[in-house]
Design an enzyme around this catalytic site. Sequence first.
Site, PDB file in Angstrom:
ATOM      1  CG  ASP A 152      38.533  35.875  -0.244  1.00  0.00           C
ATOM      2  OD1 ASP A 152      39.476  35.112  -0.472  1.00  0.00           O
ATOM      3  OD2 ASP A 152      37.846  35.830   0.796  1.00  0.00           O
TER       4      ASP A 152
ATOM      5  CD  GLU B 271      38.771  31.629  -3.185  1.00  0.00           C
ATOM      6  OE1 GLU B 271      39.522  30.791  -2.661  1.00  0.00           O
ATOM      7  OE2 GLU B 271      38.059  32.409  -2.514  1.00  0.00           O
TER       8      GLU B 271
HETATM    9  C1  GLC Z   1      39.687  32.582   0.324  1.00  0.00           C
HETATM   10  C2  GLC Z   1      41.168  32.814   0.477  1.00  0.00           C
HETATM   11  C3  GLC Z   1      41.647  32.095   1.707  1.00  0.00           C
HETATM   12  C4  GLC Z   1      40.918  32.648   2.900  1.00  0.00           C
HETATM   13  C5  GLC Z   1      39.410  32.555   2.712  1.00  0.00           C
HETATM   14  C6  GLC Z   1      38.697  33.410   3.708  1.00  0.00           C
HETATM   15  O1  GLC Z   1      39.393  31.280   0.038  1.00  0.00           O
HETATM   16  O2  GLC Z   1      41.825  32.406  -0.685  1.00  0.00           O
HETATM   17  O3  GLC Z   1      43.033  32.211   1.864  1.00  0.00           O
HETATM   18  O4  GLC Z   1      41.302  31.949   4.044  1.00  0.00           O
HETATM   19  O5  GLC Z   1      39.002  33.024   1.457  1.00  0.00           O
HETATM   20  O6  GLC Z   1      38.841  34.760   3.371  1.00  0.00           O
END
Ligand code: GLC
Length: 636
Positions: free
Chosen positions: A265, A336
């Site tokens: 993440d 991500e």
């Molecule tokens: C990432 C997740 C998102 C979350 C953020 C903070 O972008 O996909 O849903 O709010 O991280 O953890």
Amino acid sequence: MVYPRFAATAAAPLLIASLSVSCALAQKAEKPLPPPVTAAQLKAAALPTHDETWWKHAVVYEIYPRSFQDSNGDGIGDLNGMTQRLDYLQKLGVDAMWIAPMFPSPQVDFGYDISDYEAVDPQYGTMADFDRLVAAAQGKGVKVMLDMVLNHTSDKHKWFTESAASRSNSKADWYVWNDGVPVDKAGVTDYQRKFAHDGMAPPNNWESLFGGSAWEWVPARKQFYYHKFYKQQPDLNWRNPAVETAMFNMMKFWLDKGVAGFRLDAVPVLFEDTQLRNEDTVVASFDAQHNALTNAQGDPILNDNRTNMLPEVHDVLRRMRTMMDSYPGNRVLVGETYLPNTAELNKWYGGTVLSKTAELHLPMDFLVGFHTEGGGPNSPNVSLDLKHLRTYLGEMETTLGDNWPLLVFDNHDNVRSWDRFSRPDQSDVQKQAIAKIIATMLYTTRATALTYYGAELGMPTTTPSRVEDVQDPIGKTGWPKEKGRDGERTPMQWTAGPQAGFSTDPKTWLPVPADYKTINVQTEQADPNSMLNWSEKLIALRRSNPALHDGGFAMLNTSDPNILSYVRTAPTGSTPVLTLMNMTAQPQTISLDMKPVDAKMTKATTLASSDPSVSGTQMLNSITLPAYASWVGSLQ
Ligand code: GLC
């Protein structure tokens, strides 16, 4: 890191207000596309490769645990619900499921605020349920991947409660703490002063991506802590080696349980500038009268150069990769990674596949599927912009060298592709044809395919219409400019029965969208032309057809303004596969120039066609595709 949904760029500052799909496209300026790739890169990409590494051919299916299947009638999805639906995933052809966080959490950010990394949140089940899910999934050939939130914990995590209690405890330096600056110090802005406590303002102008200052005051320490996301998500201090050790140990805990890998993440934002220099204001964030514009949360529009993509993160990823590679079975690290261009994306692999500097196996390519630039008055749909797609798909396939692309069009943070790639005034028939184009790109290019529950059905986004119904906090604070992410998180639509078969509880955590009577698994399984059957068919082809499995990639007719066409070249002894997609609302005819692959071929046999009028054998010098049709054929 900027989600496409928040994107405010020099060319398109108005986009921040355009999260609703009805954005005023005509107001957007066209951004120049990157220069074409070299002949050598094109040639290398056109070569087939045979590599059985599982994740290279995988379809990875993201499950938002609250929304997939409720097994105990409380209106919230759970692990046993996932176990119940494994047959469905297996039939669809899914190789791995990535479960968004199911760890104990106060659920401020629906699981992305973790309070214990080595347990299961009781609302999703027990550790025994998790172990059963992994074993049952394995039995069906489906691997389980978890979501690792490394950047921050919940403020209820015991590490943070200890850290916040005093300046001298064993976790005192596990988070990013700062004294702040006196409110009257030169250079302190009015914005910083808004967040002052005890005469001290936050040390700089950094903002939380979710609104307000990124600094939160803790009286017990008389200090601020930094949080990129909600204030309930304090950032860990990755400059402290003890943090890295603790997080790696926690990853090992799950690897030992047999998970196939992790989605990391928000990984580009692990580090912050040690000098705490201010972020710059985005130059174009002023209107014609030179008034500073603000984002949906009412904050100034800033760059994030001091808190995003800092080079130190790459050292962590190299060590993490070594740790992952010490496990058998090709465990995988997916990132991500919202990044500005393909060259930047390439850095997150850390080098060639076999090199010692390897980092992520699969940083996500958001450039193809989450397009926020371009458009312009002549572009029909902002995302379905042929030039953009051709450029970025081409770059993805030609400029990553040995590194393997991961393509994605949908996730739990952005309006579903169903709505982003179509316009609100288009008919459902057109929208479905466009959704089939997206599935075609996803499953026929040379890339790992990452999909999100419901995309295979063509589930649209169902944004709340009243602020009092909103669950996602950014939708409450940003209303009505930012309505939050509930719209893409609604319950999975299984049947036309009560609660769409998601739950027996009429009060589901988010309402079941009204379209569930027609858009659901049961109904679509019975309809040969459904989105679900199209998805299933392409996934099956991707598995069984040698060219789709191992073939190289070559773009054809690169100047055609209407039809996207490419070939997956064939490994010895098999036939290449041609894919065509009409990106326009009118029928279009193409005469294919086969020079980039093999000039001798003259025809192709249909393998999959979204429109029954294009079937059987097609002559390459003249193929006519109806509006928004997708077609896949075997070359002869
Ligand atoms: C990432 C997740 C998102 C979350 C953020 C903070 O972008 O996909 O849903 O709010 O991280 O953890």
